[in-house]
Design an enzyme around this catalytic site. Sequence first.
Site, PDB file in Angstrom:
ATOM      1  N   LEU A 155       7.504   5.435   6.000  1.00  0.00           N
ATOM      2  CA  LEU A 155       7.617   6.255   4.801  1.00  0.00           C
ATOM      3  C   LEU A 155       7.978   7.681   4.929  1.00  0.00           C
ATOM      4  O   LEU A 155       7.217   8.206   6.193  1.00  0.00           O
ATOM      5  CB  LEU A 155       6.221   6.256   3.861  1.00  0.00           C
ATOM      6  CG  LEU A 155       5.955   4.965   3.336  1.00  0.00           C
ATOM      7  CD1 LEU A 155       4.432   4.848   2.697  1.00  0.00           C
ATOM      8  CD2 LEU A 155       6.944   4.653   2.191  1.00  0.00           C
ATOM      9  N   GLU A 210       9.185  19.749  14.539  1.00  0.00           N
ATOM     10  CA  GLU A 210       9.658  18.915  15.523  1.00  0.00           C
ATOM     11  C   GLU A 210      10.103  17.365  14.680  1.00  0.00           C
ATOM     12  O   GLU A 210      10.972  16.868  15.062  1.00  0.00           O
ATOM     13  CB  GLU A 210       8.763  18.537  16.629  1.00  0.00           C
ATOM     14  CG  GLU A 210       8.609  19.900  17.681  1.00  0.00           C
ATOM     15  CD  GLU A 210       7.453  20.907  16.750  1.00  0.00           C
ATOM     16  OE1 GLU A 210       6.976  20.457  15.807  1.00  0.00           O
ATOM     17  OE2 GLU A 210       7.489  21.813  17.502  1.00  0.00           O
TER      18      GLU A 210
HETATM   19  C1  TPP Z   1       4.631   5.664   7.905  1.00  0.00           C
HETATM   20  C2  TPP Z   1       4.081   4.690   6.917  1.00  0.00           C
HETATM   21  N1  TPP Z   1       2.915   4.392   6.738  1.00  0.00           N
HETATM   22  C3  TPP Z   1       2.345   3.317   6.113  1.00  0.00           C
HETATM   23  C4  TPP Z   1       3.067   2.250   5.424  1.00  0.00           C
HETATM   24  C5  TPP Z   1       2.825   1.195   4.800  1.00  0.00           C
HETATM   25  N2  TPP Z   1       3.188   1.344   3.289  1.00  0.00           N
HETATM   26  C6  TPP Z   1       4.106   0.686   2.794  1.00  0.00           C
HETATM   27  S1  TPP Z   1       4.112   0.971   1.087  1.00  0.00           S
HETATM   28  C7  TPP Z   1       2.892   2.198   1.148  1.00  0.00           C
HETATM   29  C8  TPP Z   1       2.600   2.728  -0.047  1.00  0.00           C
HETATM   30  C9  TPP Z   1       3.597   3.335  -0.742  1.00  0.00           C
HETATM   31  O1  TPP Z   1       3.251   3.929  -1.795  1.00  0.00           O
HETATM   32  P1  TPP Z   1       4.528   4.463  -2.715  1.00  0.00           P
HETATM   33  O2  TPP Z   1       5.229   5.398  -2.026  1.00  0.00           O
HETATM   34  O3  TPP Z   1       3.783   5.252  -4.239  1.00  0.00           O
HETATM   35  O4  TPP Z   1       5.248   3.374  -3.341  1.00  0.00           O
HETATM   36  P2  TPP Z   1       5.014   2.482  -4.289  1.00  0.00           P
HETATM   37  O5  TPP Z   1       3.508   2.210  -4.706  1.00  0.00           O
HETATM   38  O6  TPP Z   1       5.793   3.093  -5.605  1.00  0.00           O
HETATM   39  O7  TPP Z   1       5.881   1.126  -4.298  1.00  0.00           O
HETATM   40  C10 TPP Z   1       2.395   2.324   2.463  1.00  0.00           C
HETATM   41  C11 TPP Z   1       1.152   2.901   2.729  1.00  0.00           C
HETATM   42  C12 TPP Z   1       4.540   2.772   5.854  1.00  0.00           C
HETATM   43  N3  TPP Z   1       5.539   1.549   5.399  1.00  0.00           N
HETATM   44  N4  TPP Z   1       5.025   3.694   6.511  1.00  0.00           N
END
Ligand code: TPP
Length: 596
Positions: A35, A331
């Site tokens: 993310l 960075e």
């Molecule tokens: C750097 C990182 N940390 C953790 C994750 C695991 N992860 C996948 S989706 C998610 C939650 C995302 O929430 P959001 O951005 O609100 O997406 P939505 O709930 O709308 O699908 C997490 C923590 C990841 N993909 N990347």
Amino acid sequence: MTTDQLKNFRQLHSKTPGHPENAVTEGVEVTTGPLGQGLANSVGIALAQEHLRSTFSTEDFPDLFGNHYTYVFCGDGCLMEGVTSEACSLAGHLGLGRLIVIYDNNNITIDGTTDISFTEDVQKRYESYGWHTQHVKNGNSDLDGIEKAIKNAQQVNDKPSFIILDTTIGYGSKVEHKPSAHGYGISSDEAVAELKKSYGMDPSKKYYVSDEVKQYWDEVKQRGDKNASQWNERLAAFEKKYPEKAKELHAMKQVTLPENLKDILPSYKPGTSEATRKMSGKALNAIGDAFKGLIGGSADLAGSNCSKLANSTDFSTKDRTGRNINFGVREHAMCAMANGIASYGCFVPYVATFLNFMGYAWGAGRLSALSERQVLYIFTHDSVALGEDGPTHQPIEILSMLRATPGFYVFRPADGNETNASYAVAMSKTKSPSLLAFTRQNVPNLENSTYEKALKGGYILEDVENPELILLATGSEVSLCVETAKKLTNRRIRVVSMPSVEVFEEQSEEYRRSVLGNGSAPILSVEAGATHGWQKYSHVQFGIDHFGMSAPDNVIWEQLGFTPEKLGKKVEKVIGFYGNNQGQLYDVSARPQLEE
Ligand SMILES: Cc1ncc(C[n+]2csc(CCOP(=O)(O)OP(=O)(O)O)c2C)c(N)n1
């Protein structure tokens, strides 16, 4: 993308892996999944777009290049990640007006609703970054509102745009507004059927595309084909009218360098000495003068990193043609943006900071390799010899981590010739990132180093007949080994310099054996960092497997045993150990091939 590929979602070798990967699927521009990376990439893309547009547009071809918007669709998670704060702060500062970010504000992440951890006013934050912001309150079904917001954003050209869409995750399903909507909540046939029904679709039809939708997309394709052929015609007209500009553009696209790169790189006299970071600055500038696609900068250490292009200007709101980017102390975003710039095409981005801060940037660094992007990491102050700044700044494990990363080339040149060769190889690796590690302190230009030999990644620097021991070193420790070998007048010692393990690995087995011997003499590796990894190339390892210390560099070298006298004693120990048959020597190059 075919329907079969969709059916193969997340299956082996499909074009629909668990997260989008640009190296796997055509049309995927950047590898996202961790993310925040995608949004940070987009700031690099938007920067590259502005640069290309300003550099190549002419009065009669005002919108041939970079005439598009960069769109991002991001979620709560992306906006919680620090890398997006870094990148978006810089995007606002640079007024990247063709960047449009749409925020899926559904207030849900994996662990629950966002009120457990994310309650700030995101809109105000983006306003304070200098972005144009809008809020669409019904992002589920107010299509007109969404379209209007996007059109508004397109009109704002001096600020990036941020559109907040309030949405409901799993909209129309039984798990609306629930974290389970991420996957398992809608994975059963029953749940999918329910969802289809709520959208007025026939639940018995799978992978069904209605004629209406097909027709719509056929029109999109036709429109795209027409636009592409018109654009190609205009490009041909541009090439005819501006052959010089066109030549430069093509050189940027192909990463075309002067035929004999060595001739434009600086030359060095043995015996003189200089810090390799300074030699790096000269090589970087020589390449930058010859190749206009080189663009980049430092995270607020441009002077220390010697990373400014002297013959270019700073990229700013007023000057979009500048190739020096002031990333500020950011960075992680710097490296993520570089991935975006590289993805845009036409550019080889470089980034610079102290080697130890790769740890701060690694989320993006790893993706440079996975997504096969040519990014030059010009990272200086490459060992404990940076001195007084102490262990917080002294890299120990970083080189091992980088060398363990698939597809990453690591260079740690010992002198000017090796620095030139490292740049030459790094520039030729158009599908790989390269990290070039340089010293803060002076090192001597070696008597027997050459550009050509260094191109092989590892080579015999000093040789003797029938060596009793091979000293294998990188970077600043190479000259230490040469000095040590010289002092041990009654010993026969070969010195091997290994500026790049990865490039050495690409050489023939015969060549590698000729350098490292056939187990006829013990190999002692010497590098001022973790010994981890050197076991593959040496019988005994001398390095630093603990954090460093704050002191002047000569004091640290003395303390840690990196002096000719102290290394000489270690050499004697190694020769003594194997000479007394206490240990069995083996040929480090002789290994069975496990790959089929
Ligand atoms: C750097 C990182 N940390 C953790 C994750 C695991 N992860 C996948 S989706 C998610 C939650 C995302 O929430 P959001 O951005 O609100 O997406 P939505 O709930 O709308 O699908 C997490 C923590 C990841 N993909 N990347």
